[in-house]
Design a protein around this motif. Structure first.
Motif, PDB file in Angstrom:
ATOM      1  N   ARG A  36      44.592 -16.024 -43.334  1.00  0.00           N
ATOM      2  CA  ARG A  36      45.411 -16.452 -42.189  1.00  0.00           C
ATOM      3  C   ARG A  36      46.042 -17.824 -42.398  1.00  0.00           C
ATOM      4  O   ARG A  36      47.211 -18.037 -42.075  1.00  0.00           O
ATOM      5  N   TRP A  37      45.253 -18.773 -42.926  1.00  0.00           N
ATOM      6  CA  TRP A  37      45.746 -20.153 -42.984  1.00  0.00           C
ATOM      7  C   TRP A  37      45.728 -20.776 -44.380  1.00  0.00           C
ATOM      8  O   TRP A  37      45.994 -21.962 -44.525  1.00  0.00           O
ATOM      9  N   ARG A  38      45.355 -19.996 -45.362  1.00  0.00           N
ATOM     10  CA  ARG A  38      45.373 -20.447 -46.747  1.00  0.00           C
ATOM     11  C   ARG A  38      44.501 -21.682 -46.957  1.00  0.00           C
ATOM     12  O   ARG A  38      43.469 -21.844 -46.339  1.00  0.00           O
ATOM     13  N   ALA A  39      44.931 -22.568 -47.872  1.00  0.00           N
ATOM     14  CA  ALA A  39      44.081 -23.687 -48.297  1.00  0.00           C
ATOM     15  C   ALA A  39      43.758 -24.631 -47.140  1.00  0.00           C
ATOM     16  O   ALA A  39      42.626 -25.106 -47.013  1.00  0.00           O
ATOM     17  N   LEU A  40      44.739 -24.906 -46.292  1.00  0.00           N
ATOM     18  CA  LEU A  40      44.497 -25.812 -45.173  1.00  0.00           C
ATOM     19  C   LEU A  40      43.405 -25.272 -44.259  1.00  0.00           C
ATOM     20  O   LEU A  40      42.526 -26.021 -43.809  1.00  0.00           O
ATOM     21  N   GLY A  41      43.444 -23.977 -43.993  1.00  0.00           N
ATOM     22  CA  GLY A  41      42.409 -23.379 -43.169  1.00  0.00           C
ATOM     23  C   GLY A  41      41.033 -23.480 -43.798  1.00  0.00           C
ATOM     24  O   GLY A  41      40.035 -23.690 -43.098  1.00  0.00           O
ATOM     25  N   MET A  42      40.967 -23.348 -45.135  1.00  0.00           N
ATOM     26  CA  MET A  42      39.684 -23.457 -45.815  1.00  0.00           C
ATOM     27  C   MET A  42      39.116 -24.862 -45.704  1.00  0.00           C
ATOM     28  O   MET A  42      37.912 -25.037 -45.489  1.00  0.00           O
ATOM     29  N   TYR A  43      39.976 -25.866 -45.845  1.00  0.00           N
ATOM     30  CA  TYR A  43      39.500 -27.247 -45.718  1.00  0.00           C
ATOM     31  C   TYR A  43      38.914 -27.485 -44.325  1.00  0.00           C
ATOM     32  O   TYR A  43      37.823 -28.054 -44.178  1.00  0.00           O
ATOM     33  N   VAL A  44      39.640 -27.042 -43.295  1.00  0.00           N
ATOM     34  CA  VAL A  44      39.171 -27.236 -41.923  1.00  0.00           C
ATOM     35  C   VAL A  44      37.893 -26.437 -41.678  1.00  0.00           C
ATOM     36  O   VAL A  44      36.946 -26.919 -41.043  1.00  0.00           O
ATOM     37  N   PHE A  45      37.848 -25.216 -42.204  1.00  0.00           N
ATOM     38  CA  PHE A  45      36.689 -24.340 -42.000  1.00  0.00           C
ATOM     39  C   PHE A  45      35.426 -24.957 -42.583  1.00  0.00           C
ATOM     40  O   PHE A  45      34.401 -25.078 -41.893  1.00  0.00           O
ATOM     41  N   TRP A  46      35.469 -25.370 -43.843  1.00  0.00           N
ATOM     42  CA  TRP A  46      34.268 -25.902 -44.489  1.00  0.00           C
ATOM     43  C   TRP A  46      33.892 -27.269 -43.925  1.00  0.00           C
ATOM     44  O   TRP A  46      32.709 -27.578 -43.774  1.00  0.00           O
ATOM     45  N   ALA A  47      34.902 -28.068 -43.582  1.00  0.00           N
ATOM     46  CA  ALA A  47      34.586 -29.358 -42.964  1.00  0.00           C
ATOM     47  C   ALA A  47      33.914 -29.160 -41.612  1.00  0.00           C
ATOM     48  O   ALA A  47      32.921 -29.817 -41.291  1.00  0.00           O
ATOM     49  N   GLY A  48      34.440 -28.210 -40.813  1.00  0.00           N
ATOM     50  CA  GLY A  48      33.830 -27.927 -39.523  1.00  0.00           C
ATOM     51  C   GLY A  48      32.422 -27.375 -39.665  1.00  0.00           C
ATOM     52  O   GLY A  48      31.531 -27.717 -38.882  1.00  0.00           O
ATOM     53  N   LEU A  49      32.206 -26.527 -40.692  1.00  0.00           N
ATOM     54  CA  LEU A  49      30.871 -25.971 -40.908  1.00  0.00           C
ATOM     55  C   LEU A  49      29.875 -27.064 -41.282  1.00  0.00           C
ATOM     56  O   LEU A  49      28.738 -27.090 -40.784  1.00  0.00           O
ATOM     57  N   VAL A  50      30.295 -27.988 -42.145  1.00  0.00           N
ATOM     58  CA  VAL A  50      29.415 -29.087 -42.553  1.00  0.00           C
ATOM     59  C   VAL A  50      29.069 -29.963 -41.344  1.00  0.00           C
ATOM     60  O   VAL A  50      27.900 -30.316 -41.123  1.00  0.00           O
ATOM     61  N   PHE A  51      30.080 -30.305 -40.537  1.00  0.00           N
ATOM     62  CA  PHE A  51      29.825 -31.130 -39.358  1.00  0.00           C
ATOM     63  C   PHE A  51      28.923 -30.404 -38.366  1.00  0.00           C
ATOM     64  O   PHE A  51      28.081 -31.020 -37.709  1.00  0.00           O
ATOM     65  N   LEU A  52      29.081 -29.076 -38.256  1.00  0.00           N
ATOM     66  CA  LEU A  52      28.243 -28.305 -37.344  1.00  0.00           C
ATOM     67  C   LEU A  52      26.786 -28.327 -37.790  1.00  0.00           C
ATOM     68  O   LEU A  52      25.875 -28.530 -36.977  1.00  0.00           O
ATOM     69  N   LEU A  53      26.560 -28.157 -39.079  1.00  0.00           N
ATOM     70  CA  LEU A  53      25.187 -28.173 -39.596  1.00  0.00           C
ATOM     71  C   LEU A  53      24.559 -29.554 -39.448  1.00  0.00           C
ATOM     72  O   LEU A  53      23.410 -29.688 -39.015  1.00  0.00           O
TER      73      LEU A  53
END
Length: 265
Positions: A193-210
């Protein structure tokens, strides 16, 4: 004598056959088409991981056999705990990402709907999870029955759960495999859906969530309660709770891919 003209009887027009109406394909047929598409290249989900698993096992048997052969008869040596078989779980996450990235635009190009594709992916993931869980549970049982292949190697039975009875090991394997497939599906959906930018946001959000979750438990001084919960639930019970996360990942993949287009894939 007056000749009468023959009565003109209008010739009947040839009957025009109504076009055959194509019956809509059933849901099972449409989902099965997506499953066959995902299994179109069996090397990625089946042959390659099994080949890697066999090579790693043979290497460990050879190394541990050499080590055992050089131990004096009166000497003692602990069992070799390896656990290398569990690379399959991470590998299935990669399989999920690759399968969706490659097959999603192709499935839509063939006329499949997003719902049918995701249902087909769910069947695809369940088939692989059941198959690999059965392989791991059976291999762990054989390993325990032969005292570590005769040389004390714990390759499949590194954890106590895998040394338990076959149904428990099998159930744990299925639940854990489905969790990794779910995480892989959500990750692939974000990328489609969002390519590389979406991946950066996804993994950053996951790390902050953990990190945020760990910080919250620390502030509440709730780590003893967390530990008690895991002890109470046990390994298999804890794995059963992973169904919530698996379902959340599946829902996220559906909500994201329903807005994706083949060009984005």
């Amino acid at each position: 004598m007056i000749a009468t003209a023959p009565s003109s009887i209008p010739a009947s027009e040839p009957a025009v056959e109504a076009p055959l109406s194509l019956a809509p394909r059933s849901l099972a047929t449409r989902v099965g088409t997506s499953v066959r598409l995902l299994f179109a290249n069996p090397w990625t989900p089946i042959y390659t991981p099994l080949l890697i698993l066999g090579i790693i096992l043979l290497m460990n048997l050879a190394i541990w056999g050499i080590v055992r052969a050089n131990i004096p008869a009166e000497g003692e040596m602990a069992e070799g705990v390896n656990g290398g078989a569990f690379f399959l779980f991470v590998y299935m996450l990669v399989v999920a990402v690759q399968s969706i990235n490659q097959a999603f635009p192709l499935a839509l190009g063939y006329g499949s709907t997003r719902r049918d594709f995701l249902l087909g992916f769910g069947v695809f993931a369940l088939i692989l999870s059941v198959g690999y869980a059965a392989i791991l549970a059976t291999a762990a049982w054989v390993e325990e029955s032969t005292s570590g292949w005769g040389i004390g190697l714990q390759f499949f039975s590194a954890d106590a759960l895998w040394r338990s009875d076959w149904p428990q090991a099998f159930g744990f394997g299925v639940l854990l495999m489905m969790l990794f497939f779910g995480i892989g599906a959500a990750t692939a959906a974000v990328y489609v859906r969002w390519r590389a930018l979406g991946m950066y946001v996804f993994w950053a959000g996951l790390v902050f969530l953990l990190i945020g979750g760990a910080a919250l438990v620390t502030l509440l001084d709730a780590w003893p309660q967390v530990g008690e919960f895991f002890v109470w639930a046990g390994v298999l019970g804890t794995a059963a709770w992973s169904l919530i996360l698996t379902a959340f990942c599946a829902l996220a993949a559906w909500l994201i891919l329903r807005r994706a287009t083949p060009s984005q894939g």
